[in-house]
Scaffold this motif. Structure first.
Motif, PDB file in Angstrom:
ATOM      1  N   MET B  40      32.026  56.318 158.412  1.00 24.34           N
ATOM      2  CA  MET B  40      32.354  55.006 157.576  1.00 24.34           C
ATOM      3  C   MET B  40      32.126  53.498 158.383  1.00 24.34           C
ATOM      4  O   MET B  40      31.366  52.781 157.768  1.00 24.34           O
ATOM      5  CB  MET B  40      34.094  55.054 157.189  1.00 24.34           C
ATOM      6  CG  MET B  40      34.183  55.564 155.950  1.00 24.34           C
ATOM      7  SD  MET B  40      35.789  55.336 155.369  1.00 24.34           S
ATOM      8  CE  MET B  40      35.838  53.509 154.802  1.00 24.34           C
ATOM      9  N   PHE B 305      41.678  56.592 154.199  1.00 26.91           N
ATOM     10  CA  PHE B 305      40.581  55.668 153.812  1.00 26.91           C
ATOM     11  C   PHE B 305      40.844  54.062 153.684  1.00 26.91           C
ATOM     12  O   PHE B 305      40.164  53.451 154.346  1.00 26.91           O
ATOM     13  CB  PHE B 305      40.226  56.249 152.387  1.00 26.91           C
ATOM     14  CG  PHE B 305      38.801  55.504 151.764  1.00 26.91           C
ATOM     15  CD1 PHE B 305      37.773  55.500 152.425  1.00 26.91           C
ATOM     16  CD2 PHE B 305      39.147  54.653 150.782  1.00 26.91           C
ATOM     17  CE1 PHE B 305      36.769  54.594 151.687  1.00 26.91           C
ATOM     18  CE2 PHE B 305      37.967  53.801 150.469  1.00 26.91           C
ATOM     19  CZ  PHE B 305      36.625  54.093 150.891  1.00 26.91           C
ATOM     20  N   LEU B 306      41.678  53.720 153.099  1.00 23.23           N
ATOM     21  CA  LEU B 306      41.980  52.267 153.009  1.00 23.23           C
ATOM     22  C   LEU B 306      42.299  51.531 154.366  1.00 23.23           C
ATOM     23  O   LEU B 306      41.685  50.626 154.579  1.00 23.23           O
ATOM     24  CB  LEU B 306      43.242  52.043 152.075  1.00 23.23           C
ATOM     25  CG  LEU B 306      43.442  50.605 151.590  1.00 23.23           C
ATOM     26  CD1 LEU B 306      42.428  50.413 150.482  1.00 23.23           C
ATOM     27  CD2 LEU B 306      44.941  50.466 150.972  1.00 23.23           C
ATOM     28  N   TRP B 309      38.890  51.582 155.961  1.00 27.29           N
ATOM     29  CA  TRP B 309      38.140  50.376 155.519  1.00 27.29           C
ATOM     30  C   TRP B 309      38.452  48.941 155.910  1.00 27.29           C
ATOM     31  O   TRP B 309      37.869  48.174 156.422  1.00 27.29           O
ATOM     32  CB  TRP B 309      38.303  50.576 154.146  1.00 27.29           C
ATOM     33  CG  TRP B 309      37.772  49.537 153.109  1.00 27.29           C
ATOM     34  CD1 TRP B 309      36.636  48.791 153.339  1.00 27.29           C
ATOM     35  CD2 TRP B 309      37.810  49.299 151.553  1.00 27.29           C
ATOM     36  NE1 TRP B 309      36.356  48.190 152.146  1.00 27.29           N
ATOM     37  CE2 TRP B 309      37.028  48.502 151.149  1.00 27.29           C
ATOM     38  CE3 TRP B 309      38.952  50.071 150.748  1.00 27.29           C
ATOM     39  CZ2 TRP B 309      36.994  48.016 149.938  1.00 27.29           C
ATOM     40  CZ3 TRP B 309      38.551  49.547 149.460  1.00 27.29           C
ATOM     41  CH2 TRP B 309      37.851  48.780 149.220  1.00 27.29           C
ATOM     42  N   LEU B 310      39.883  48.871 155.998  1.00 24.21           N
ATOM     43  CA  LEU B 310      40.316  47.662 156.375  1.00 24.21           C
ATOM     44  C   LEU B 310      40.007  47.357 157.878  1.00 24.21           C
ATOM     45  O   LEU B 310      39.468  46.427 158.388  1.00 24.21           O
ATOM     46  CB  LEU B 310      41.776  47.298 156.215  1.00 24.21           C
ATOM     47  CG  LEU B 310      42.377  46.615 155.166  1.00 24.21           C
ATOM     48  CD1 LEU B 310      43.934  46.878 154.836  1.00 24.21           C
ATOM     49  CD2 LEU B 310      41.936  45.126 155.214  1.00 24.21           C
ATOM     50  N   TRP B 312      37.172  48.349 159.341  1.00 25.25           N
ATOM     51  CA  TRP B 312      35.982  47.902 159.706  1.00 25.25           C
ATOM     52  C   TRP B 312      35.849  46.477 158.899  1.00 25.25           C
ATOM     53  O   TRP B 312      34.533  46.276 158.941  1.00 25.25           O
ATOM     54  CB  TRP B 312      35.164  48.851 159.465  1.00 25.25           C
ATOM     55  CG  TRP B 312      35.402  50.055 160.448  1.00 25.25           C
ATOM     56  CD1 TRP B 312      36.101  51.474 160.043  1.00 25.25           C
ATOM     57  CD2 TRP B 312      34.964  50.327 161.496  1.00 25.25           C
ATOM     58  NE1 TRP B 312      36.113  52.087 161.098  1.00 25.25           N
ATOM     59  CE2 TRP B 312      35.564  51.440 162.256  1.00 25.25           C
ATOM     60  CE3 TRP B 312      34.046  49.221 162.472  1.00 25.25           C
ATOM     61  CZ2 TRP B 312      35.327  51.795 163.693  1.00 25.25           C
ATOM     62  CZ3 TRP B 312      34.064  49.685 163.938  1.00 25.25           C
ATOM     63  CH2 TRP B 312      34.530  50.832 164.410  1.00 25.25           C
ATOM     64  N   THR B 313      36.532  46.105 158.251  1.00 25.63           N
ATOM     65  CA  THR B 313      36.236  44.613 157.725  1.00 25.63           C
ATOM     66  C   THR B 313      37.197  43.540 158.505  1.00 25.63           C
ATOM     67  O   THR B 313      36.392  42.450 158.657  1.00 25.63           O
ATOM     68  CB  THR B 313      37.162  44.544 156.423  1.00 25.63           C
ATOM     69  OG1 THR B 313      36.830  45.883 155.659  1.00 25.63           O
ATOM     70  CG2 THR B 313      37.047  43.463 155.635  1.00 25.63           C
ATOM     71  N   LEU B 314      38.125  43.780 158.970  1.00 27.67           N
ATOM     72  CA  LEU B 314      38.768  42.170 159.541  1.00 27.67           C
ATOM     73  C   LEU B 314      38.821  42.461 161.201  1.00 27.67           C
ATOM     74  O   LEU B 314      38.843  43.508 161.574  1.00 27.67           O
ATOM     75  CB  LEU B 314      40.258  42.469 159.220  1.00 27.67           C
ATOM     76  CG  LEU B 314      40.545  42.447 157.746  1.00 27.67           C
ATOM     77  CD1 LEU B 314      42.240  42.662 157.142  1.00 27.67           C
ATOM     78  CD2 LEU B 314      40.370  41.063 157.156  1.00 27.67           C
ATOM     79  N   TYR B 324      53.562  35.841 163.484  1.00 24.92           N
ATOM     80  CA  TYR B 324      53.581  34.840 162.425  1.00 24.92           C
ATOM     81  C   TYR B 324      53.799  35.620 161.160  1.00 24.92           C
ATOM     82  O   TYR B 324      54.427  35.475 160.115  1.00 24.92           O
ATOM     83  CB  TYR B 324      52.516  33.871 162.353  1.00 24.92           C
ATOM     84  CG  TYR B 324      52.428  32.956 161.255  1.00 24.92           C
ATOM     85  CD1 TYR B 324      53.155  31.734 161.255  1.00 24.92           C
ATOM     86  CD2 TYR B 324      51.829  33.284 160.176  1.00 24.92           C
ATOM     87  CE1 TYR B 324      53.334  30.795 160.319  1.00 24.92           C
ATOM     88  CE2 TYR B 324      51.924  32.319 158.981  1.00 24.92           C
ATOM     89  CZ  TYR B 324      52.581  31.056 158.941  1.00 24.92           C
ATOM     90  OH  TYR B 324      52.495  30.279 157.956  1.00 24.92           O
ATOM     91  N   LYS B 328      57.279  35.330 159.665  1.00 28.62           N
ATOM     92  CA  LYS B 328      57.297  34.257 158.853  1.00 28.62           C
ATOM     93  C   LYS B 328      56.771  34.562 157.371  1.00 28.62           C
ATOM     94  O   LYS B 328      56.901  33.955 156.378  1.00 28.62           O
ATOM     95  CB  LYS B 328      56.565  33.089 159.339  1.00 28.62           C
ATOM     96  CG  LYS B 328      57.254  32.207 160.534  1.00 28.62           C
ATOM     97  CD  LYS B 328      56.628  31.236 160.737  1.00 28.62           C
ATOM     98  CE  LYS B 328      57.429  30.281 161.637  1.00 28.62           C
ATOM     99  NZ  LYS B 328      56.400  29.060 162.104  1.00 28.62           N
ATOM    100  N   VAL B 329      56.184  35.541 157.199  1.00 27.60           N
ATOM    101  CA  VAL B 329      55.678  36.008 155.805  1.00 27.60           C
ATOM    102  C   VAL B 329      56.149  37.277 155.493  1.00 27.60           C
ATOM    103  O   VAL B 329      56.698  37.337 154.486  1.00 27.60           O
ATOM    104  CB  VAL B 329      53.969  36.411 155.839  1.00 27.60           C
ATOM    105  CG1 VAL B 329      53.073  36.440 154.744  1.00 27.60           C
ATOM    106  CG2 VAL B 329      53.146  34.949 156.500  1.00 27.60           C
ATOM    107  N   PRO B 332      60.354  37.434 155.028  1.00 33.63           N
ATOM    108  CA  PRO B 332      60.971  36.606 154.004  1.00 33.63           C
ATOM    109  C   PRO B 332      60.704  37.283 152.637  1.00 33.63           C
ATOM    110  O   PRO B 332      61.473  37.346 151.657  1.00 33.63           O
ATOM    111  CB  PRO B 332      60.405  35.002 154.166  1.00 33.63           C
ATOM    112  CG  PRO B 332      59.784  35.285 155.408  1.00 33.63           C
ATOM    113  CD  PRO B 332      59.553  36.452 156.077  1.00 33.63           C
ATOM    114  N   PHE B 333      59.287  37.739 152.433  1.00 32.80           N
ATOM    115  CA  PHE B 333      59.080  38.205 151.404  1.00 32.80           C
ATOM    116  C   PHE B 333      59.751  39.607 150.978  1.00 32.80           C
ATOM    117  O   PHE B 333      60.237  39.681 149.790  1.00 32.80           O
ATOM    118  CB  PHE B 333      57.423  38.516 151.222  1.00 32.80           C
ATOM    119  CG  PHE B 333      56.727  37.316 150.672  1.00 32.80           C
ATOM    120  CD1 PHE B 333      56.421  37.114 149.430  1.00 32.80           C
ATOM    121  CD2 PHE B 333      56.246  36.200 151.497  1.00 32.80           C
ATOM    122  CE1 PHE B 333      55.661  36.178 148.961  1.00 32.80           C
ATOM    123  CE2 PHE B 333      55.676  35.154 151.050  1.00 32.80           C
ATOM    124  CZ  PHE B 333      55.286  34.997 149.945  1.00 32.80           C
TER     125      PHE B 333
END
Lengths: 224, 347
Positions: B40, B305-306, B309-310, B312-314, B324, B328-329, B332-333
């Motif tokens: 991949m 796979f996901l 995939w991530l 090799w993307t980010l 953070y 902070k994200v 709380p969510f």
């Protein structure tokens, strides 16, 4: 922008940019690859590519122009003028060969692939090929010996040149002696001793060098 | 309920099978994923990857494994030998112990305990200890930094991760992973990601929160397995592989195996919580113990796979960005989701 909107804006941007990135990568994944399976598949080189030097020794006339043109002195040529009586054949361009080329080495490790040696060659026997796979484990293997003359042939050639030179010197001496004799004769008879003494100093050295030279040389001469 | 114990009626054989089958599965899965990941990665970069050994290089992972097996096992002289040797096994143990409660199929679950997912969270936390141990024992500043980062990262991402699990537990009312799966049986519309097996109003109300929880858990699980974009502990460019800088040969291989096993583990948790575990998406069609394991592995592999995939993307996050995102994200969510789910479930 308030901190509140910045916060949500940042989250939105992070998520959307990640999505865009993932879209791009998945597109790339299904798009065709660009890899060339190198040892199995080779790239077509451009027409005027300058890689490994090739030399057609049969066409070499021993002019040494290439060696002079080389900026890194990677061409090593040794030449010997052949006697005019000797026929060395012709090049494919129809030029008569007059010089024995006893050594024609190209040290490809030194070569900078500038191609400057190719243009001066009058018979176009030097050429840059598209071959680029010539790695060696031993550096000495990178010195290409293009000369086809065997040691035996070189010795024969040397002998021939020597003989020819000797003949020439003998001839010259004889001519000189003749001339001297003629001169002497023409001058007058008062000094008759000059005539017999003139040829004697020339003949003995010739007689001496002729047998001495083969002894100094390598076995090939004895085989002849 | 039929299980392997009731089918075979032979406690010793069942125990051995239950203990070994996941291990065998993991070893094969690790080889497949190694190959898949390399392929991949290569295809995302328009390359070809392995092509020489076997058809399209399919034998390459086996060759890699053989290479690792016969490699010299170097232990640095300045290292703390005992901890250095112990660390990779501890890391793998933590991961593998968690597999005890993963329901591979309706009949195959190592230990059908009621505290299932709680035990899983606890056991997989052992990984942090192993990573810290390896970093400390290596006596290498890169390793130590990697280990410290890893500890900071895993501990902070465990919070949103566990909160997300808590949300799911609140909806399903159980921590038993087998029961969680059974509650989502009956087809794709019963999966929790689509609101679960509830009356329509409740289902629609749950839908956005389930999706949010799914994303939160996915992100925090990615951070827990130290994979890009959260691979700061390994950070090749700055830390030279972080905590496993000094490891070589089989110990390195075990770290790798543990990483891949952990990857499947978190994928399995995602599958069990949101995607109906071993249940077939078509209700009764293609369901049953064997089909169950097929669906489970298929769904699990999709999330693996996901992850790849991530990866090799980010690009990698910065340390402060990492913190953070967690505090902070995601946290709380997750808290917001839990409160909302509480109201929805009470209504």
């Amino acid at each position: 922008m308030t901190a509140f909107t910045t916060y949500f804006n940042d989250i939105y941007r992070a998520v959307s940019s990640a999505m865009i990135g993932m879209k791009i990568t998945i597109k790339q994944m299904v798009s065709p690859t660009v890899t060339l399976q190198y040892p199995h598949v080779k790239k077509q080189m451009p027409d005027r590519v300058r890689n490994r030097l090739y030399m057609n020794f049969d066409d070499c006339i021993g002019c040494e122009l290439c060696a002079k043109a080389c900026p890194v002195d990677c061409i090593d040529i040794e030449v010997m003028k052949a006697p005019p009586t000797e026929s060395l054949g012709e090049t494919s361009t129809g030029q008569k060969k007059r010089i024995y080329v006893t050594k024609f080495d190209i040290d490809i490790a030194k070569c900078c692939y500038c191609g400057l040696c190719v243009f001066p060659c009058p018979t176009e026997c030097l050429k840059m090929t598209d071959v680029y796979e010539f790695s060696e484990y031993d550096r000495t293997n990178l010195i290409y010996n293009f000369g086809t003359m065997s040691p035996v042939e070189i010795e024969t050639a040397k002998l021939k040149v020597k003989q020819y030179d000797e003949e020439q010197t003998a001839k010259k001496a004889a001519a000189a002696a003749q001339a001297a004799a003629a001169k002497a004769a023409a001058a007058a008879a008062p000094v008759p001793a000059a005539a017999p003494t003139a040829p004697t100093p020339v003949a003995p050295p010739a007689a001496q060098t002729a047998p001495a030279q083969p002894a100094n040389q390598e076995p090939p001469t004895t085989q002849l | 309920m039929e299980t392997l114990q009731t089918i075979l009626r032979e406690p010793i054989i069942t125990t051995v099978l239950l203990a070994l089958i996941p291990l065998v599965f993991l070893l094969i899965y690790a080889l497949v994923t190694l190959y898949g990941e390399m392929k991949m990665a290569a295809h995302i970069q328009n390359r070809l990857a392995y092509m020489e050994n076997g058809w399209h290089g399919t034998l390459q992972p086996i060759a890699d494994m053989l290479k690792l097996l016969q490699k010299e096992d170097i232990i640095p002289t300045a290292a703390d030998k005992f901890l250095f040797i112990l660390a990779p096994y501890l890391v793998f143990m933590g991961t593998y112990a968690s597999f005890a409660v993963v329901p591979f199929s309706s009949v195959f679950i190592g230990s059908n305990i009621d505290l299932g997912i709680f035990y899983l969270v606890a056991a997989s936390s052992l990984v942090v200890v192993g990573l810290l141990m390896s970093g400390w024992a290596s006596n290498n500043k890169w390793s130590l930094f990697g280990a410290l980062r890893s500890a900071a990262q895993i501990v902070s991402y465990e919070i949103p991760g566990v909160l997300a699990i808590l949300g799911v537990v609140m909806v399903l009312g159980t921590m038993n992973m087998q029961t969680m799966t059974q509650l989502q049986d009956g087809g794709i519309h019963n999966w929790l990601i689509l609101g679960g097996n509830f009356p329509l109003g409740q289902k629609l109300a749950l839908l956005p929160f389930m999706f949010l929880l799914f994303v939160i858990y996915l992100l925090s699980s990615m951070a827990e397995v130290n994979r890009t974009p959260f691979d700061l502990p390994e950070a090749e460019s700055e830390l030279v592989q972080g905590y496993n800088t000094e490891y070589s040969g089989m110990k390195f291989a075990i770290f790798y195996l543990a990483e891949y096993a952990n990857l499947f583990l978190v994928s399995a948790v995602v599958v069990v919580m949101f995607f109906g575990g071993w249940t077939s998406p078509f209700g009764e069609f293609m369901s049953g113990p064997v089909w169950g394991s097929f669906w489970f592995v298929l769904k699990g592999m999709f999330f693996v796979f996901l992850n790849i995939w991530l990866r090799w993307t980010l690009p990698r996050l910065r340390v402060d960005q990492l913190m953070y995102v967690s505090w902070k994200v995601l946290t709380p969510f997750a808290l917001f989701c839990i409160i909302a789910i509480g109201y929805i479930m009470v209504m």
